[in-house]
Design an enzyme around this catalytic site. Structure first.
Site, PDB file in Angstrom:
ATOM      1  N   HIS A  34      42.701  37.324  42.764  1.00  0.00           N
ATOM      2  CA  HIS A  34      42.178  36.982  41.437  1.00  0.00           C
ATOM      3  C   HIS A  34      41.453  38.148  40.786  1.00  0.00           C
ATOM      4  O   HIS A  34      40.716  37.957  39.828  1.00  0.00           O
ATOM      5  CB  HIS A  34      41.207  35.801  41.562  1.00  0.00           C
ATOM      6  CG  HIS A  34      41.895  34.519  41.935  1.00  0.00           C
ATOM      7  ND1 HIS A  34      41.286  33.531  42.657  1.00  0.00           N
ATOM      8  CD2 HIS A  34      43.149  34.075  41.691  1.00  0.00           C
ATOM      9  CE1 HIS A  34      42.133  32.514  42.848  1.00  0.00           C
ATOM     10  NE2 HIS A  34      43.271  32.830  42.272  1.00  0.00           N
ATOM     11  N   HIS A  35      41.640  39.361  41.312  1.00  0.00           N
ATOM     12  CA  HIS A  35      40.895  40.491  40.735  1.00  0.00           C
ATOM     13  C   HIS A  35      41.314  40.746  39.290  1.00  0.00           C
ATOM     14  O   HIS A  35      40.573  41.319  38.512  1.00  0.00           O
ATOM     15  CB  HIS A  35      41.071  41.759  41.571  1.00  0.00           C
ATOM     16  CG  HIS A  35      42.422  42.382  41.439  1.00  0.00           C
ATOM     17  ND1 HIS A  35      43.562  41.801  41.963  1.00  0.00           N
ATOM     18  CD2 HIS A  35      42.848  43.514  40.825  1.00  0.00           C
ATOM     19  CE1 HIS A  35      44.612  42.555  41.670  1.00  0.00           C
ATOM     20  NE2 HIS A  35      44.202  43.603  40.987  1.00  0.00           N
ATOM     21  N   ARG A  36      42.537  40.299  38.957  1.00  0.00           N
ATOM     22  CA  ARG A  36      42.993  40.339  37.558  1.00  0.00           C
ATOM     23  C   ARG A  36      43.670  39.014  37.271  1.00  0.00           C
ATOM     24  O   ARG A  36      44.360  38.466  38.125  1.00  0.00           O
ATOM     25  CB  ARG A  36      44.007  41.455  37.353  1.00  0.00           C
ATOM     26  CG  ARG A  36      43.394  42.826  37.440  1.00  0.00           C
ATOM     27  CD  ARG A  36      43.942  43.702  36.339  1.00  0.00           C
ATOM     28  NE  ARG A  36      43.340  45.025  36.427  1.00  0.00           N
ATOM     29  CZ  ARG A  36      43.447  45.920  35.467  1.00  0.00           C
ATOM     30  NH1 ARG A  36      44.129  45.656  34.382  1.00  0.00           N
ATOM     31  NH2 ARG A  36      42.874  47.094  35.599  1.00  0.00           N
ATOM     32  N   ASP A  80      51.065  49.447  37.447  1.00  0.00           N
ATOM     33  CA  ASP A  80      50.073  49.247  36.391  1.00  0.00           C
ATOM     34  C   ASP A  80      50.394  48.057  35.500  1.00  0.00           C
ATOM     35  O   ASP A  80      50.342  48.157  34.259  1.00  0.00           O
ATOM     36  CB  ASP A  80      49.930  50.527  35.540  1.00  0.00           C
ATOM     37  CG  ASP A  80      49.396  51.685  36.361  1.00  0.00           C
ATOM     38  OD1 ASP A  80      48.418  51.477  37.104  1.00  0.00           O
ATOM     39  OD2 ASP A  80      49.982  52.796  36.307  1.00  0.00           O
ATOM     40  N   LYS A 103      52.791  33.788  44.329  1.00  0.00           N
ATOM     41  CA  LYS A 103      54.184  33.441  44.599  1.00  0.00           C
ATOM     42  C   LYS A 103      54.279  31.945  44.811  1.00  0.00           C
ATOM     43  O   LYS A 103      53.330  31.320  45.277  1.00  0.00           O
ATOM     44  CB  LYS A 103      54.665  34.150  45.870  1.00  0.00           C
ATOM     45  CG  LYS A 103      56.152  34.257  45.968  1.00  0.00           C
ATOM     46  CD  LYS A 103      56.646  35.308  45.005  1.00  0.00           C
ATOM     47  CE  LYS A 103      58.011  35.818  45.289  1.00  0.00           C
ATOM     48  NZ  LYS A 103      58.188  37.155  44.727  1.00  0.00           N
ATOM     49  N   SER A 148      58.723  41.357  33.104  1.00  0.00           N
ATOM     50  CA  SER A 148      58.015  40.086  32.898  1.00  0.00           C
ATOM     51  C   SER A 148      56.731  40.326  32.101  1.00  0.00           C
ATOM     52  O   SER A 148      56.356  39.523  31.248  1.00  0.00           O
ATOM     53  CB  SER A 148      57.627  39.461  34.242  1.00  0.00           C
ATOM     54  OG  SER A 148      58.677  38.692  34.754  1.00  0.00           O
TER      55      SER A 148
HETATM   56  N1  GLU Z   1      60.178  37.441  41.737  1.00  0.00           N
HETATM   57  C1  GLU Z   1      60.116  38.762  41.235  1.00  0.00           C
HETATM   58  C2  GLU Z   1      59.422  39.663  42.243  1.00  0.00           C
HETATM   59  O1  GLU Z   1      59.386  39.389  43.408  1.00  0.00           O
HETATM   60  C3  GLU Z   1      59.530  38.841  39.834  1.00  0.00           C
HETATM   61  C4  GLU Z   1      58.142  38.342  39.662  1.00  0.00           C
HETATM   62  C5  GLU Z   1      57.707  38.263  38.193  1.00  0.00           C
HETATM   63  O2  GLU Z   1      58.434  38.672  37.322  1.00  0.00           O
HETATM   64  O3  GLU Z   1      56.592  37.743  37.993  1.00  0.00           O
HETATM   65  O4  GLU Z   1      58.955  40.711  41.918  1.00  0.00           O
END
Ligand code: GLU
Length: 472
Positions: A64-66, A99, A106, A363
């Site tokens: 949770h640091h960011r 960065d 996950k 993302s």
């Molecule tokens: N599941 C992908 C990964 O392991 C993408 C995660 C994302 O885009 O938040 O990096």
């Protein structure tokens, strides 16, 4: 005799410890970074056919640091808490390396997606999203899921729709998940992003004359031979892009149904089409089938690219590797035990937390687009186009020469969203590679790229904690 292998999370922790000895942070701070901050295990019922099935699922927020935390959701019958914790931890380090200002997370749902019909998968995905909502484990400023093994843009669209149903008035609701279809607030270039990032990362490595010399190869990715294990989203894009843009030669491909080999090269795009039609890679024109289960690992090549699941290269098969470079397109494909054997053999391992970070990087761009409510390029594309056009006209006037319309269009073109996404991704991968190489070259006692990458990540996460004042 089978060897007792470390679990996936233990493997990640061992790699962490290996890097931690090279940096100078208080033990308490390192312990805080290492641990998983929140682990949510859930069991929920979903009606499948005429009966109810209890589905086991997880969401782990490693750090949770960011905020928000960020990371994909995996649908696989192999999902378990240890695996999700390991993958969440890798997300923290991955985001730090490139960065991307998020903590790691996950999710995992323990199902075999192939055993369900689309409407059943939709019910499972929506119910999982509701479980996340109930505990405040999802939201644009809290925790933002994305695709992972067994999920894609269809599942992300279901997640957004479920979230928006509950949080209709939230102005930034569309930023609650990334990897959405472009028509539903996604971003161009997200689907190819992980594979494209793998290509940029491998290209940079191959351009490093010193490293190439150390393993007896010449600089440049063109002509390097590669074997790809796993032809899912990551493997397919890595193969096609590296082939089309980098002239890398794919000599072997391995999938669930077996392994094929062709020393002259396999056209990955054609192979994907062939597999779509026939349901298998076996029998692809010009290729030879290798029948042994571990044959993919034994193929003579420059770069071995595991692009499927974790622990595929382990203590039992690591000694069979003939490649000089392993590019970890998957998360955790090389166990800590295997790594010790491979490093001993002089293999260069390009670590997952850097090499497959292209997905989360784009993302991040998608999330920014969602929060700013505007497509990249909308404001400046025409302005740039006009400015370049004016420059062209002045040059033509001054020189008295004129260019063809085709040349003019090429030079004066303003950037579209896809151009900006690719440019941002390339910039990110090149920058991060340089940061890792700097540590690798500077620290005398660091002899592998994973440790160098870990050091970069840990320094950045530690700096964040110190800024937060948590560890004065
Ligand atoms: N599941 C992908 C990964 O392991 C993408 C995660 C994302 O885009 O938040 O990096």
């Amino acid at each position: 005799m089978s060897i007792k292998q470390a679990s996936f999370f233990e493997s990640v922790q061992r790699n962490f410890d290996k890097a931690a000895v090279h940096i100078n942070h208080p033990k308490g701070l390192l312990d805080q970074i290492k641990t998983c901050n929140a682990v949510y295990q859930m069991q929920f019922p979903v009606k499948i056919g005429n009966s109810y099935q209890v589905i086991e699922a997880y969401r782990v927020q490693h750090s949770h640091h960011r905020l928000p935390t960020k990371g994909g959701i995996r649908f696989s019958h192999m999902v378990n808490q240890d695996e999700v914790m390991a993958l969440a931890a890798l997300m923290t380090y991955k985001c730090a390396i490139v960065d991307v200002p998020f903590g790691g997370a996950k999710g995992g749902v323990k199902i075999s997606p192939r055993s369900y019909r689309p409407e059943e998968l939709e019910r499972i995905t929506r119910r999982y999203t509701v479980e996340l909502l109930r505990k405040n484990f999802i939201g644009p400023s809290v925790d933002v899921p994305a695709p992972d093994y067994g999920t894609g843009e269809r599942e992300m669209a279901w997640i957004l729709d479920t979230y928006a149903t509950f949080k209709g008035g939230e102005i930034d609701a569309v930023g609650c998940v990334t990897g959405k279809p472009v028509a539903q607030n996604g971003i161009s270039g997200r689907t190819e992003a992980t594979g494209r990032g793998v290509y940029y990362g491998l290209r940079e490595l191959c351009n490093d004359a010193k490293i190439m010399k150390s393993i007896g190869l010449t600089p440049g990715i063109a002509g390097k031979t590669a074997v790809i294990q796993g032809l899912g989203n990551v493997g397919s894009y890595t193969g096609t892009i590296a082939q089309e843009e980098g002239d890398m030669v794919v000599v072997g491909v391995s999938e669930m149904e077996g392994t094929i080999y062709n020393p002259k090269g396999i056209n990955v795009k054609d192979l994907i089409e062939f597999r779509k039609k026939t349901g298998s890679i076996i029998g692809f024109p010009g290729s030879k089938e290798l029948k042994g289960k571990q044959d993919w690992i034994k193929i003579e090549c420059d770069i071995l690219i595991p692009a499927a699941l974790e622990s595929t290269i382990n203590a039992e098969n690591a000694s069979m590797v003939k490649a000089k470079i392993i590019g970890e397109a998957a998360n955790g494909p090389v166990t800590a035990d295997a790594e010790a054997i491979l490093l001993e053999k002089g293999v260069i391992i390009v670590p997952d937390m850097f090499l497959n970070a292209g997905g989360v990087t784009v993302s991040y761009f998608e999330w920014l687009k969602n929060l700013s409510h505007i497509r990249f390029g909308r404001m400046d594309k025409r302005f740039n186009q006009n400015t370049y056009g004016n420059i062209m006209s002045s040059v033509e006037k001054l020189t008295g020469k004129s260019m063809s319309t085709q040349e003019k269009n090429m030079i004066t073109r303003g950037a579209d969203e896809i151009d900006l996404v690719r440019s941002g991704l390339e910039e990110t991968m090149v920058n991060s590679f340089n940061q890792i190489i700097e540590v690798y070259n500077k620290k005398k006692r660091v002899h592998d790229l994973r440790t160098a990458a870990f050091i970069c990540a840990l320094d950045k996460v530690a700096a964040d904690y110190l800024t937060l004042g948590v560890f004065p």
